[in-house]
Write an enzyme that holds these catalytic residues in place. Structure first.
Site, PDB file in Angstrom:
ATOM      1  N   HIS A   1     -15.217  65.905  29.930  1.00 36.97           N
ATOM      2  CA  HIS A   1     -14.194  65.185  30.675  1.00 36.97           C
ATOM      3  C   HIS A   1     -13.523  64.150  29.802  1.00 36.97           C
ATOM      4  O   HIS A   1     -13.999  63.798  28.732  1.00 36.97           O
ATOM      5  CB  HIS A   1     -14.693  64.636  32.006  1.00 36.97           C
ATOM      6  CG  HIS A   1     -15.828  63.693  31.914  1.00 36.97           C
ATOM      7  ND1 HIS A   1     -15.735  62.494  31.284  1.00 36.97           N
ATOM      8  CD2 HIS A   1     -17.081  63.781  32.398  1.00 36.97           C
ATOM      9  CE1 HIS A   1     -16.879  61.865  31.399  1.00 36.97           C
ATOM     10  NE2 HIS A   1     -17.728  62.629  32.050  1.00 36.97           N
TER      11      HIS A   1
ATOM     12  N   GLU B   1     -21.063  56.459  26.935  1.00 33.02           N
ATOM     13  CA  GLU B   1     -20.635  57.728  26.356  1.00 33.02           C
ATOM     14  C   GLU B   1     -19.754  57.394  25.178  1.00 33.02           C
ATOM     15  O   GLU B   1     -19.219  56.289  25.087  1.00 33.02           O
ATOM     16  CB  GLU B   1     -19.760  58.501  27.362  1.00 33.02           C
ATOM     17  CG  GLU B   1     -20.499  59.327  28.349  1.00 33.02           C
ATOM     18  CD  GLU B   1     -19.545  60.075  29.295  1.00 33.02           C
ATOM     19  OE1 GLU B   1     -18.336  60.156  28.988  1.00 33.02           O
ATOM     20  OE2 GLU B   1     -20.025  60.552  30.325  1.00 33.02           O
TER      21      GLU B   1
END
Lengths: 376, 285, 285, 376
Positions: free
Chosen positions: B246, B208
């Site tokens: 997140h 990510e």
């Protein structure tokens, strides 16, 4: 501007005056001062003061957000001129009035999370008062603190030697570092930063500014702060208050997916197909019809031209999501196209529910992506 | 075999909670040896008529567990993890999200000092088809095979596992590192395990944006990994400075951008898929 | 070789202090490789015109030390020990007495979690004649030989070493555990090292009343030690409940009495000398 | 009586009222109360009270050191009758006046150093209010606390399950344990003990007694306490104030040696030779003539018939000791026999100094022991 200029959701950026209140509580020296939200609260002047707009963005000084006053009239004028004005698009509702410091030298010091070391890092420099990014690397002291050992004086001594502090300043600095680490740990901070840390003409170290950023996941053990992230849109703030991870983007396809990774992958795929997402919305790891319905409510408020739902069922089950979509369509009388992809746990049941309510669902992600980019 | 196999004995801390009980059931279906559940004050009862519930990890030690799944609310995670660490469990998987990062920092450090592996917080756990599963990955997506997958995401992992399975390949081990800023394992840690694992022939890293985990991994691959590695990176289109869901996906301080990760993987000869569904194609090339 | 040899590189934290400078001189005479001294604010100077003095352990790491002698006042010991631990030194010897026991407890625990050996606090250190010496044992009492000695005392150790030397035997390794209630090593720890050490043929344990270190050691000897072990116990005549000089010699809670130690050693077949001077006789039997 | 009934030098045993002050500071519930040293300080009674002699030995209740009062007159009488009396040979100078508790049940809890584990240990029992040694082992919960992890609630839950506490009591107990561990760590305690920990009729947990023993080596970071160890003789207290490890014994040979181990070995050897030591005195690891002279001063005060000096020179050098002996002999005009053994660093120089001043010195310990036992 500070070392950490990007902090988003899940993180709480405190106003300077709040940071200084915390510093005071932990015994870190700060200038005498008080905060006002109207000119009536201004007290009689005893010393020359700095009048500082309380906003959450850096570069306040350059943008005219800090004034100085030597007379009562100047002070009132300064407070009047700052309150209600906009500094870099943010309205000033509070100003901090502080005794001016006689500045001999300005230092920099901070403690922040080092992600790759999974530990706090102490950063210090004898070149303070400027943006730390502009200080050359060889003038910056950086050191990882072992979370199991915690801060110990030897770390401060290393910093103090690096910065060339005199024995007397070094003593004050070590005392301050111990307390700063206590703030970092005691308040569950992401970042505690003093820039500038001022050495006054009479040889005292004083925190002239205070930047404290708190981990919002740790709020359950701390006082509440009423602070809105200035970089968030009203809709993002609304989503945050409802517990969604939500980011507004500038496209026209509303997106609802589950899991941050999958949601990001969905946006990436859309863009590679020339589709323009209107938002990021992660349903999270829950299995609840209302959460789906409320997600539609938020996305619809952003007025997209179509909505893409991309679900890989695990904790979140496909039939729950399908039921949520059906309920939302009825409740909000949705006319724009809804393209759904359901895969994973209970996907057959989910697709069946959608089919019965006239909504087509894909089992694969790519066909759904392709469809939604061509639906309007 | 990576970290767990069919002999791994697992306990569940918080077995009576909503998540704890659902996923214990799923783990049992998968074949995981769940030997006990911990739920203070509920000791003496049984889960699903077969798994004994006890009041503490210390009591659970009579069943000789070597791993735990922690599914308690975030404010109680540190206590539960310390309980597992203090009792010497070798694998501590934390399902819970929104754990204060300083708690995670302490848990991870104390565990690593004792040679204990932490999975998570906020990750899907580990699955070795069809030896054992600790965590919340859906049971039906797996097939036994030679592809090892390590991921910072949850559902995106399932997506890629499923794509690999449907392409006729299978998985040797799938590990979710956890999506938080501070988690127990890095890509380098799992690359070491995958490189040693005899069953693994090919490796997928699912990264990510944010942090420098991928960049460090790319450098490590260049120097130490002989097996084939391919990757996917989520968040390539994310505008800088926008947090996606997140905390693991922050672009901070100019490092951790998609560009820097793509560049690092390119230099290491690691092909990066444009879409999660392209991973099987890259693996077969 | 136990713990140190002629290649061990030692730094001295507090090298400019009264004790630090005297014993650094003695260590250099013994042949110890003292590679640097640490004295904050005094970096850049030299000790005895040859040992470089630096401001921190971190700076001293350029000389690649693997051990440290800490001789700083008690209130600063924890900081100095943490500095050594954080820099990864493998042997941390603490000369200082009156260290708060909770500081010692933390130092010993953090060190043991990292595989670091702590000698002391409040002990004489370690000597391997004539490889290396870290500590304060007098240089002239040693002779190379096959007797390993571990002791909870300081001067009493010298007394026994000297007796062994004068009897024509010699020492393989002499370790002072430290006289405080909380110290880094137990008799069992050193028995393991002595049993493995090829140079050691015979072992002397010099115990004291208080604690159960001797009782545990006796049990361990019975089960695991093949080499000859003899012992001396100081404080056999001490009235119960009278503290003799340092905290290590408390008779607490009815355990740790001379009687219980004598009994334990007798059961393990370990002969206990009446006088320190009788040790050589027992070793030769 | 408590689990730890032998604590000597280097350790500070606090009075109950001091322990309770500390408890209060850390938020541990204690009964309302106050301490008086004269009957004039007694306040008007509002509730029935316990009147407790503040002495440092256990078994106070049985020895008549605790009284109860329901009226002002009873209270004054109780205070008068306790102040100035001797309880087990100790004069009472302070009494604690506390509201009486309605006792439903009495528990026991303590945290103390576990030497062999080099860690603190939590000890708890549902059988409190009695001497903990009399409680059967299977009724006592014992658990080591890892100093690196510290106290965590799971430990308290284990204790509470063991003790069979109700959910409500358990919650109070966990809260109390966390605070008790904070006292243990924050005050550098050797022992913190509550016996009894009272459950009142209205279901509250309250510390009815408080035993706090502090590590005197940690005094540099704590407040000072003015407490004399009741088990020490006046001469031992004097020696302590001068920094010597000194114990009075009942023999007639004064002993000065260096190192606790060697000093003990010297006493042991003397006794095996039918010599009777008058004292234990460890010079410690210093090298200073005055320390030797002052040691003679102390030993002479105990009026021995002879003095044995047994030195193995290391840190302490033999010539320094020799000089101290010569100085002391002159200064105090010592007539009794002095037998000296010097070995180790600078032993030749030391013996030379003694010889020049007419004092014979042995190089071996055993001949010196033999000589001193036959010298008078």
């Amino acid at each position: 501007m500070t070392l950490c200029n990007h902090w988003y959701g899940g993180i709480l950026n405190l106003y300077e005056y709040m940071g200084k209140d915390i510093f005071r509580q932990y015994g870190i020296p700060v200038p005498n001062g008080y905060v006002v939200s109207s000119v009536d609260e201004v007290r009689k002047l005893t010393n020359p003061v700095a009048v500082k707009s309380q906003i959450l963005l850096g570069g306040r000084g350059k943008a005219g957000g800090i004034k100085f006053a030597k007379t009562d009239q100047e002070l009132k004028d300064a407070v009047k001129s700052l309150l209600g004005t906009k500094v870099r698009n943010l309205t000033v509702t509070k100003v901090l009035i502080e005794d001016m410091l006689s500045i001999k030298h300005e230092y920099y010091v901070s403690i922040a999370l080092n992600r790759s070391a999974r530990s706090p890092t102490l950063i210090a420099s004898a070149m303070g008062g400027v943006e730390i990014e502009t200080v050359p690397d060889e003038k910056i002291f950086k050191r990882i603190i072992d979370p199991s050992l915690g801060y110990s004086d030897f770390i401060g001594r290393e910093a103090s030697t690096f910065m060339g502090l005199s024995p007397d300043l070094s003593k004050q600095f070590l005392d301050l570092l111990k307390k700063l680490y206590n703030v970092y740990r005691g308040e569950d901070a992401e970042l505690v930063e003093i820039n500038p840390l001022v050495e006054t003409n009479d040889g005292k170290l004083i925190a002239a500014d205070a930047k404290v950023v708190i981990d919002s996941d740790a709020m359950f053990r701390h006082r509440e702060f009423d602070i809105k992230d200035p970089e968030k849109t009203p809709l993002e703030l609304k989503a945050e208050s409802k517990g969604y991870a939500f980011v507004e983007l500038d496209g026209d396809i509303g997106v609802i997916a589950n899991g941050a990774g999958l949601t990001m992958a969905t946006l990436d795929a859309l863009l590679l197909h020339k589709g323009r997402p209107r938002n990021f919305l992660d349903l999270g790891g829950t299995d609840n019809v209302d959460i789906v319905v409320n997600a539609f409510d938020l996305v619809l408020e952003a007025k997209p031209k179509a909505i893409l739902v991309n679900i890989f069922g695990g904790v979140t089950k496909c039939d729950t999501v399908a039921q949520g979509i059906v309920d939302a369509k009825k409740k909000f009388d949705i006319k724009i196209p809804i393209v759904v992809r359901l895969s994973g746990v209970h996907e057959e049941e989910g697709r069946q529910i959608l089919k019965e309510n006239g909504i087509e669902a894909f089992s694969e992600m790519m066909p759904a992506i392709e469809r939604v980019t061509k639906v309007f | 075999m990576v970290l767990i196999d069919k002999n791994t004995k697992v306990i569940v801390q918080g077995i009576t909670g909503h998540q704890g009980s659902f996923h214990t059931g799923e783990m049992l279906k998968f074949g995981t040896k769940v030997v006990a559940g911990v739920a203070p004050g509920k000791g003496g009862t049984k889960f699903a008529d077969k798994v004994p519930i006890v009041n503490s990890v210390s009591e659970a030690m009579q069943y000789e567990p070597n791993a735990t799944m922690i599914s308690v609310p975030a404010p109680f995670v540190k206590d539960a993890a310390y309980e597992a660490i203090d009792n010497g469990l070798k694998i501590v998987y934390i399902l819970t999200e929104h754990v204060p990062y300083q708690d995670a920092m302490e848990i991870v450090r104390e565990a690593s000092l004792r040679g204990i592996t932490v999975l998570g917080p906020n990750g899907p756990g580990i699955t070795v088809p069809f030896e054992s599963k600790i965590g919340i990955m859906p049971n039906h997506i797996f097939k036994e095979g030679d592809v090892a997958i390590a991921s910072r995401s949850g559902t995106l992992t399932y997506e890629i596992v499923y794509a690999v399975t449907k392409a006729g390949m299978g998985e040797s081990t799938v590990i979710g590192l956890g999506g938080d800023r501070v988690v127990g394992l890095t890509f380098i840690d799992v690359l070491k395990m995958f490189e040693k694992d005899e069953k693994t022939k090919r490796i997928v890293l699912v990264g990510e944006i944010g942090g420098n985990n991928e960049e460090l991994a790319a450098d490590y691959i260049k120097k130490h990994v002989k097996k084939k590695v391919v990757a996917y990176i989520a968040g390539r289109s994310a505008p800088p400075g926008k947090r996606m869901g997140h905390a693991g996906a922050i672009i901070e301080r100019g490092v951790g951008t998609a560009e820097s990760k793509l560049k690092a993987f390119a230099e290491a000869g690691v092909k990066v898929a444009d879409y999660p569904q392209d991973i099987p194609k890259l693996l077969e090339e």
